[in-house]
Motif scaffolding. Structure first.
Motif, short mmCIF file in Angstrom:
data_model
loop_
_atom_site.label_atom_id
_atom_site.label_comp_id
_atom_site.label_asym_id
_atom_site.label_seq_id
_atom_site.Cartn_x
_atom_site.Cartn_y
_atom_site.Cartn_z
N TRP A 19 22.61 8.04 -0.33
CA TRP A 19 22.55 8.66 -1.58
C TRP A 19 21.65 9.84 -1.84
O TRP A 19 21.97 10.67 -2.24
CB TRP A 19 22.13 7.57 -2.42
CG TRP A 19 21.69 7.76 -3.92
CD1 TRP A 19 20.54 8.00 -4.47
CD2 TRP A 19 22.61 8.31 -5.33
NE1 TRP A 19 20.66 8.43 -5.91
CE2 TRP A 19 21.84 8.69 -6.11
CE3 TRP A 19 24.01 8.51 -5.25
CZ2 TRP A 19 22.37 8.93 -7.20
CZ3 TRP A 19 24.54 8.75 -6.28
CH2 TRP A 19 23.80 9.06 -7.42
N GLU A 20 20.43 9.66 -1.09
CA GLU A 20 19.41 10.86 -1.26
C GLU A 20 19.98 12.11 -0.36
O GLU A 20 19.77 13.18 -0.62
CB GLU A 20 18.28 10.40 -0.28
CG GLU A 20 17.30 9.34 -1.20
CD GLU A 20 17.05 9.63 -2.68
OE1 GLU A 20 16.73 11.01 -2.81
OE2 GLU A 20 17.16 8.93 -3.52
N MET A 21 20.87 11.66 0.69
CA MET A 21 21.53 12.97 1.35
C MET A 21 22.24 13.77 0.61
O MET A 21 22.34 14.99 0.49
CB MET A 21 22.12 12.49 2.88
CG MET A 21 21.12 11.85 3.90
SD MET A 21 22.44 11.12 5.06
CE MET A 21 23.32 12.57 5.66
N ALA A 22 23.26 12.96 -0.35
CA ALA A 22 24.31 13.62 -1.27
C ALA A 22 23.39 14.23 -2.58
O ALA A 22 23.74 15.34 -2.75
CB ALA A 22 25.07 12.66 -1.67
N ARG A 23 22.44 13.55 -2.82
CA ARG A 23 21.45 14.18 -3.93
C ARG A 23 20.98 15.46 -3.51
O ARG A 23 20.93 16.38 -4.33
CB ARG A 23 20.52 13.30 -4.43
CG ARG A 23 20.77 12.09 -5.32
CD ARG A 23 19.95 11.38 -6.07
NE ARG A 23 18.85 12.16 -6.42
CZ ARG A 23 17.65 11.78 -6.87
NH1 ARG A 23 17.10 10.61 -6.31
NH2 ARG A 23 16.78 12.46 -7.50
N ALA A 24 20.58 15.65 -2.14
CA ALA A 24 20.03 16.68 -1.64
C ALA A 24 20.94 18.09 -1.75
O ALA A 24 20.29 19.27 -1.51
CB ALA A 24 19.13 16.46 -0.39
N PRO B 243 30.19 15.60 -6.59
CA PRO B 243 31.15 15.22 -5.46
C PRO B 243 30.99 16.36 -4.41
O PRO B 243 31.45 16.11 -3.31
CB PRO B 243 32.32 15.69 -6.17
CG PRO B 243 32.24 15.33 -7.55
CD PRO B 243 30.67 15.57 -8.01
N PHE B 244 30.31 17.51 -4.56
CA PHE B 244 30.16 18.67 -3.34
C PHE B 244 29.24 17.72 -2.42
O PHE B 244 29.29 18.15 -1.24
CB PHE B 244 29.55 19.82 -4.08
CG PHE B 244 30.47 20.54 -4.83
CD1 PHE B 244 31.45 21.35 -4.11
CD2 PHE B 244 30.56 20.40 -6.11
CE1 PHE B 244 32.67 21.92 -5.03
CE2 PHE B 244 31.54 21.29 -6.94
CZ PHE B 244 32.63 22.00 -6.22
N GLY B 245 28.19 17.00 -2.94
CA GLY B 245 27.18 16.43 -2.12
C GLY B 245 27.83 15.35 -1.29
O GLY B 245 27.69 15.18 -0.21
N TRP B 246 28.76 14.67 -1.92
CA TRP B 246 29.54 13.53 -1.42
C TRP B 246 30.06 14.18 -0.28
O TRP B 246 30.08 13.54 0.98
CB TRP B 246 30.24 12.66 -2.43
CG TRP B 246 31.09 11.57 -2.02
CD1 TRP B 246 31.24 11.06 -0.90
CD2 TRP B 246 32.08 11.03 -2.75
NE1 TRP B 246 31.89 9.77 -0.99
CE2 TRP B 246 32.67 9.96 -2.17
CE3 TRP B 246 32.48 11.32 -4.00
CZ2 TRP B 246 33.65 9.09 -2.74
CZ3 TRP B 246 33.62 10.31 -4.79
CH2 TRP B 246 33.92 9.33 -4.11
N ALA B 247 31.09 15.12 -0.39
CA ALA B 247 31.88 15.80 0.60
C ALA B 247 31.19 16.33 1.63
O ALA B 247 31.47 16.15 2.71
CB ALA B 247 32.70 16.80 -0.17
N GLN B 248 29.87 17.02 1.27
CA GLN B 248 29.33 17.14 2.23
C GLN B 248 28.74 16.47 3.54
O GLN B 248 28.59 16.46 4.69
CB GLN B 248 28.10 18.48 1.78
CG GLN B 248 27.18 19.24 3.08
CD GLN B 248 26.37 20.15 2.21
OE1 GLN B 248 26.50 20.30 1.08
NE2 GLN B 248 25.59 20.63 3.07
#
Length: 172
Positions: A24-29, A40-45
């Motif tokens: 979650w923190e990785m996606a938020r960052a 969604p861009f954080g999720w995909a990345q």
């Protein structure tokens, strides 16, 4: 959930709250979101960077086309698809589908069922409805009550209005 469906290294599942928090923190960052969440861009990345990808975010104008796009991507990559739910407020994972016709063979195939995973199960939403049981098979009509067009004002993605998918793409 997508990570657990894809990861075939034989490692433990990513169900531990600390591991979920790390993802979650990785996606938020990797997200730009005025609500301080993951988009969604954080999720995909994160899926791409953690070896589960590549993934990209697409917006599809028509509902039936979005279902076909998701099913084609699953059929060609063997990986799950992210569905951006509730006008951009929530996310589910599409873990499988049923169709009349093979997406790899018939361009006009019809998606008749979608297997979904909702991280809020069993709670759901007072506004949007109950969460289906994990890996439930829902009809396109049932999915359409919660998988709706993203509200562009919710967050600016630079994508046209449509049904947002976190889509697996073939490796280069």
């Amino acid at each position: 959930m997508a990570h657990n469906l894809i990861d075939d290294t034989g490692g433990a599942s990513w169900a531990d709250p600390a591991q979920q928090g790390e993802l979650w923190e990785m996606a938020r960052a990797r997200s730009s979101d005025s609500f301080n969440g993951a988009n969604p861009f954080g999720w995909a990345q994160v899926l791409t960077e953690s070896g589960m990808g590549p993934y990209t975010v697409v917006s599809v104008a028509k509902y039936d086309d979005a279902l076909q796009t998701a099913a084609r991507a699953m059929a060609s990559t063997g990986r799950p698809v992210g569905l951006v739910m509730w006008s951009g407020r929530h996310a589910w994972v599409m873990s499988g589908f049923e169709s009349i016709g093979d997406p790899g063979v018939f361009p006009d195939f019809k998606v008749t069922g979608i297997h979904v995973l909702d991280p809020l199960y069993p709670y759901g939403s007072g506004q949007w409805g109950a969460s289906p049981e994990p890996n439930s098979l829902v009809t396109p009509e049932q999915l359409a009550t919660q998988f709706v067009v993203r509200e562009p004002r919710r967050w600016s993605s630079g994508l046209p209005t449509g049904y947002l998918l976190v889509l697996p793409v073939a490796s280069a």
